[in-house]
Design a protein around this motif. Structure first.
Motif, short mmCIF file in Angstrom:
data_model
loop_
_atom_site.label_atom_id
_atom_site.label_comp_id
_atom_site.label_asym_id
_atom_site.label_seq_id
_atom_site.Cartn_x
_atom_site.Cartn_y
_atom_site.Cartn_z
N ASN A 287 0.85 -1.18 0.00
CA ASN A 287 0.00 0.00 0.00
C ASN A 287 0.89 1.24 0.00
N PRO A 288 0.33 2.40 -0.23
CA PRO A 288 1.17 3.60 -0.38
C PRO A 288 1.69 4.18 0.93
N TYR A 289 1.30 3.62 2.06
CA TYR A 289 1.65 4.24 3.34
C TYR A 289 3.00 3.79 3.89
N GLY A 290 3.53 2.71 3.36
CA GLY A 290 4.78 2.18 3.91
C GLY A 290 4.52 1.24 5.07
N TYR A 291 3.65 1.66 5.96
CA TYR A 291 3.15 0.81 7.05
C TYR A 291 1.66 0.60 6.84
N TYR A 292 1.16 -0.52 7.33
CA TYR A 292 -0.29 -0.70 7.33
C TYR A 292 -0.89 0.28 8.32
N PRO A 293 -1.84 1.13 7.91
CA PRO A 293 -2.50 2.01 8.88
C PRO A 293 -3.12 1.18 10.00
N GLN A 294 -3.07 1.70 11.21
CA GLN A 294 -3.59 0.98 12.36
C GLN A 294 -4.49 1.89 13.18
N PHE A 295 -5.73 1.44 13.42
CA PHE A 295 -6.67 2.18 14.24
C PHE A 295 -7.20 1.27 15.33
N VAL A 296 -7.41 1.82 16.50
CA VAL A 296 -7.85 1.03 17.64
C VAL A 296 -9.34 0.74 17.51
N GLU A 297 -9.68 -0.53 17.53
CA GLU A 297 -11.08 -0.95 17.51
C GLU A 297 -11.64 -1.04 18.93
N SER A 298 -10.89 -1.68 19.82
CA SER A 298 -11.39 -1.90 21.19
C SER A 298 -10.21 -2.01 22.13
N VAL A 299 -10.50 -1.73 23.41
CA VAL A 299 -9.52 -1.88 24.48
C VAL A 299 -10.22 -2.61 25.62
N ALA A 300 -9.62 -3.71 26.08
CA ALA A 300 -10.24 -4.48 27.16
C ALA A 300 -9.23 -5.43 27.76
N ASP A 301 -9.35 -5.67 29.06
CA ASP A 301 -8.61 -6.73 29.71
C ASP A 301 -7.10 -6.60 29.50
#
Length: 874
Positions: free
Chosen positions: A607-621
């Motif tokens: 992809n054009p970003y160099g890194y895979y974009p990462q977004f937080v879906e959930s936080v638990a435990d």
């Protein structure tokens, strides 16, 4: 319950009813125009001290009361028994006295816990003095006589058995309902209410943060369920070969506001190109089985549930969460403002409850699950303001009427703007104009701590938040902290003015940590963060930058969305890197995605970003669940995007698997009861990840063997999550889906559910084999690892007799344990027959034997000749 206990209970009920009835009966003729006399009403004191006898150092429960409640006493008034006194005399003669000037319970029952410290007999003396009825009404001026009661408690050295607080946490596969004696199971179970409010601990459900329960520790899939036609269209009927169906990204996201209550998942299906508009479904969280579906738009008004509501009611006759809870749909109706309609979550039935004119304001979860709103209103003018802060309470409107009476839990029409719907409304001192309760856009949470403080913001923080093209100049702004403490309600705690961000940066209040007393300013263009004290409003640390700002430039394209949890501040975005800062110092603790085994989000040419974009879906435990995403990706989607589970404390990747995010900025993957549920645009299906059940079989073909022989023990360990019985999986794995090790789980699940090639390096699970031999000794005989779900062990028994064989798989992060049993026998070895030597004859006997044989042969020859001659005679 034995007959004596039954009779005792019945007698108490009879006497209570009789006394209460007689009081009420005489009331109709007492203190009227014909009878102004003062009555003297005899009182009867009662006391229970239990258990009795009890061990020294163990608690006893003391209950004291005086026959029936005072006439007309209710929860809402102040009619109460007065001046209870309890004197306790220990075995050594020492006394202690406890007094209750006013008994708070309207029934007149006073509860007390006592721990005896001596062996012997204690005396408990309860006294109730004479009391005059001072309240208005029929009994005003009447006298309730004094009364007392004495009880003896025997304390021994022998301890009573400790009562069960809770049965232990489950070690096997479990489902709802959770039986109420399993109290501690609250720690592993949870709901995802989808509510647009924060908890008292500052955790926002809509921000993807789950404060309760456990979360999955492997990529094991429980089930999948199509949300729409997804994946590759197929054929050559499109200009782009390999074209995929539109997955709803950009501005039509699917699976936008899932709710989980009581182990049930609720969500809306898409309709056509839109992410919403379809049927509303109820699905069993453990199995994916559809329970019901409704058309939530059938009336012409969209009544799609917005949040789940579970309210704990504590009244004189009822305690606990009200049955089933509610699914609440929020809509706007002309002349009625914001209207809440409710569904029964168990059936999908639209109730007759209709709550109109629900106010706006900041939303916070109260201690019993109620929905609190903080409303700031200027009753004056801009030049001469008159500010008031009010707390609206949903528990005052649910239930078919004002107050907390739950008798009409599913019915009633209430105007929520009435003063009775508010807990309090207090004047506050705010100078200036343009005040508003502190809410910002795009991921910011309102800064409210229940019974602590609320931040009011004057001026602008945020501007065009998320606008990738605009740099917005911010004017100075002011924040004032208002006390929500009941003892200082409405008082100004502090006020601070904040200058515009340097170098024309766009600044906003991004997040906060109530536990550590820090709120955070974030600057869009420079990616800087600043920590401020909620106690004083002053700077604690900052600016704090990523270690290499060149690696996060892509984050400018969408506002990086910091959040706080576990004493840390986290940021991520298009850069593909997750940064963790200490919330009290602003120091960088670790970075995830910047290289190394299990810590790389590099995409190369994918992809054009160099890194895979990462977004937080959930936080638990203690875990952060991130997924790759893009604003408006091409079709087909770029390959290799991952759903990742990262340790929130040290930044270690725990597991990852193929997955694409559902929302441009994440936050759409509910976690409840240990399961993570996400929509995967790669194939248009909902995936549910969690620890599932396993099944073990064990068999011995030759189950009776002779002593000294070996026996072959064999069997299987399979995954029996409901997804393995779906059409595709059942057809491909007619003998069951093999269970595999945690380290192989991601590749294996991608093969089983995502049509990826069968991995060649899959490892199985460990099976332990044990026996009980004929001497009744239990002992392990070995361990073995499955291959394709199959295991075997060749073993030579060391004694004869009957053997019971136990096979056990102790479970893993992916599966709960399973066991099986079989048996075989070892028979004694049969005796070997003795070989007989050949017969040896002496020489003389041998001579006679040979002569006899020769004579017989000669006779036979002569006989043959005679017969031949006779046949030739004419």
């Amino acid at each position: 319950m034995n007959n004596k206990k039954v009779m005792s209970v019945l007698m108490v009920l009879f006497l209570t009813t009789l006394i209460g009835t007689s009081l009420l009966a005489t009331a109709s003729a007492h203190n009227t125009a014909n009878d102004q006399s003062t009555w003297t009403i005899i009182s009867y004191a009662y006391m229970s001290v239990a258990p009795n006898p009890v061990g020294v150092g163990q608690q006893v429960n003391v209950c004291m009361w005086v026959d029936v409640a005072l006439p007309s006493a209710t929860l809402e008034n102040e009619i109460r028994r007065h001046d209870y006194s309890l004197t306790i005399t220990a075995p050594d003669g020492k006394t202690e006295t406890h007094n209750w000037p006013i008994v708070s319970d309207p029934t007149g029952v006073q509860f007390f816990v006592y721990t005896p410290g001596q062996i012997g007999n204690y005396t408990f003396f309860f006294s109730y003095p004479q009391q005059t009825y001072t309240w208005e009404g029929t009994y005003k001026g009447d006298i309730f006589t004094a009364s007392n009661r004495t009880r003896t408690l025997t304390v021994t050295e022998e301890q009573l058995p400790t009562p069960i607080d809770s049965y232990p946490l489950p070690t096997e596969y479990w489902t709802r309902p959770i039986e109420q004696q399993n109290t501690y199971w609250y720690s592993i179970s949870s709901n995802w209410l989808g509510a647009p409010f924060i908890t008292g601990a500052g955790v926002a459900y809509t921000g993807g943060q789950q404060p309760d329960g456990i979360a999955p520790e492997s990529a094991h899939i429980m089930w999948t369920k199509p949300l729409q036609y997804g994946g590759i269209v197929g054929g050559t009927n499109t200009q782009i070969l390999g074209e995929g169906y539109y997955e709803g990204l950009s501005y039509n996201p699917r699976f936008g506001n899932p709710i989980i209550m009581h182990g049930t998942l609720f969500y809306q299906e898409p309709l056509g190109n839109s992410g919403t508009g379809g049927d509303y479904l109820s699905v069993d969280l453990r199995t994916g089985q559809e329970l019901w579906r409704i058309n939530a738009s059938a009336t012409g008004t969209s009544l799609v549930p917005s949040f789940g509501y579970i309210y704990t009611y504590d009244g004189p006759n009822q305690h606990g969460a009200l049955p089933n809870g509610l699914l609440v749909a929020s809509t706007t109706v002309a002349n009625q403002g914001t209207v809440w309609r409710t569904y029964d979550p168990r059936t999908g039935y639209l109730t007759s409850m209709n709550i109109t004119n629900v106010p706006g304001g900041v939303n916070v979860a109260g201690p019993s699950g109620e929905y609190l709103k903080y409303v700031l209103t200027n009753y004056g003018t801009a030049s001469n303001p008159d500010w008031y802060l009010a707390q609206w309470n949903s528990s005052r409107v649910f239930g078919g009427g004002l107050g907390t009476n739950p008798s009409n839990w599913y019915s009633g029409r209430v105007n929520a703007s009435l003063p009775a719907c508010y807990d309090w409304n207090t004047s506050i001192s705010l100078k200036g104009t343009g005040w508003g309760v502190g809410t910002a856009t795009r991921g910011a949470v309102p800064l409210v701590i229940v019974d602590d403080l609320l931040l009011c913001v004057q001026g602008t923080f945020g501007g065009h938040v998320g606008d990738s093209g605009a740099t917005v100049t911010q004017n100075p702004a002011n924040i004032t902290a208002i006390s929500l403490n009941p003892d200082k309600l409405g008082q100004v705690l502090w006020t601070q003015t904040y200058q515009q961000a340097p170098e024309n940066n766009t600044r906003y209040i991004s997040t906060w940590d109530p536990t550590n007393g820090v709120f955070v300013f974030s600057d869009k263009e420079s990616f800087a963060n600043y920590g401020y004290s909620t106690t004083t409003g002053k700077l604690l640390w900052g600016p704090s930058y990523p270690p290499d700002t060149s690696s996060v430039d892509w984050n400018f394209m969408i506002w990086h969305t910091p959040f706080t949890q576990y004493g840390n501040l986290y940021t991520c975005g298009y850069s593909g890197l997750l940064y963790c800062y200490n919330i009290t110092t602003g120091q960088l603790s670790w970075t995830f995605g910047n290289g190394g085994p299990g810590n790389s989000t590099a995409a190369g040419l994918a992809n054009p970003y160099g890194y895979y974009p990462q977004f937080v879906e959930s936080v638990a435990d203690g875990k952060i669940y991130m997924v790759g995403n893009d604003h408006s990706p091409n079709s087909p989607l770029f390959k290799g995007s991952q759903l990742r589970c990262v340790d929130a404390i040290n930044g270690t990747e725990l597991w990852s698997t193929f997955g694409w995010g559902n929302m441009m900025s994440g936050n759409c993957a509910p976690i409840a009861d240990g399961q993570l549920t996400v929509y995967n645009p790669y194939d248009g299906q909902i995936y549910s990840y969690g620890k599932g059940p396993s099944a073990l079989t064990v068999d011995i073909t030759h189950d009776v063997i002779p002593s000294g022989s070996s026996v072959m023990i064999k069997g299987t360990v399979t995954d029996i999550a409901s997804g393995t019985q779906q059409n595709e999986q059942a057809a491909r794995f007619p003998h069951g889906v093999p269970a595999v090790s945690d380290i192989s789980q991601s590749d294996w699940m991608e093969y089983v559910y995502m049509q990826k090639p069968r991995p060649s390096n899959v490892t199985g699970v460990t099976v332990t084999l044990s026996v009980i031999d004929s001497n009744n000794n239990y002992r392990p005989i070995g361990t073995t690892t499955t291959t394709d779900g199959f295991f075997s062990l060749n073993w030579t028994p060391d004694i004869e007799g009957h053997y019971t064989v136990y096979a056990s798989f102790e479970g893993s992060n992916s599966y709960y344990p399973s066991r099986a049993v079989t048996a075989f026998a070892v028979d004694p070895t049969a005796p070997t027959p003795t070989a007989q030597p050949p017969l040896q004859l002496p020489p003389t006997e041998l001579y006679f034997a040979l002569s006899t044989v020769a004579i017989i042969i000669a006779i036979a020859i002569v006989g043959t000749i005679i017969i031949f001659v006779l046949k030739k005679r004419p």
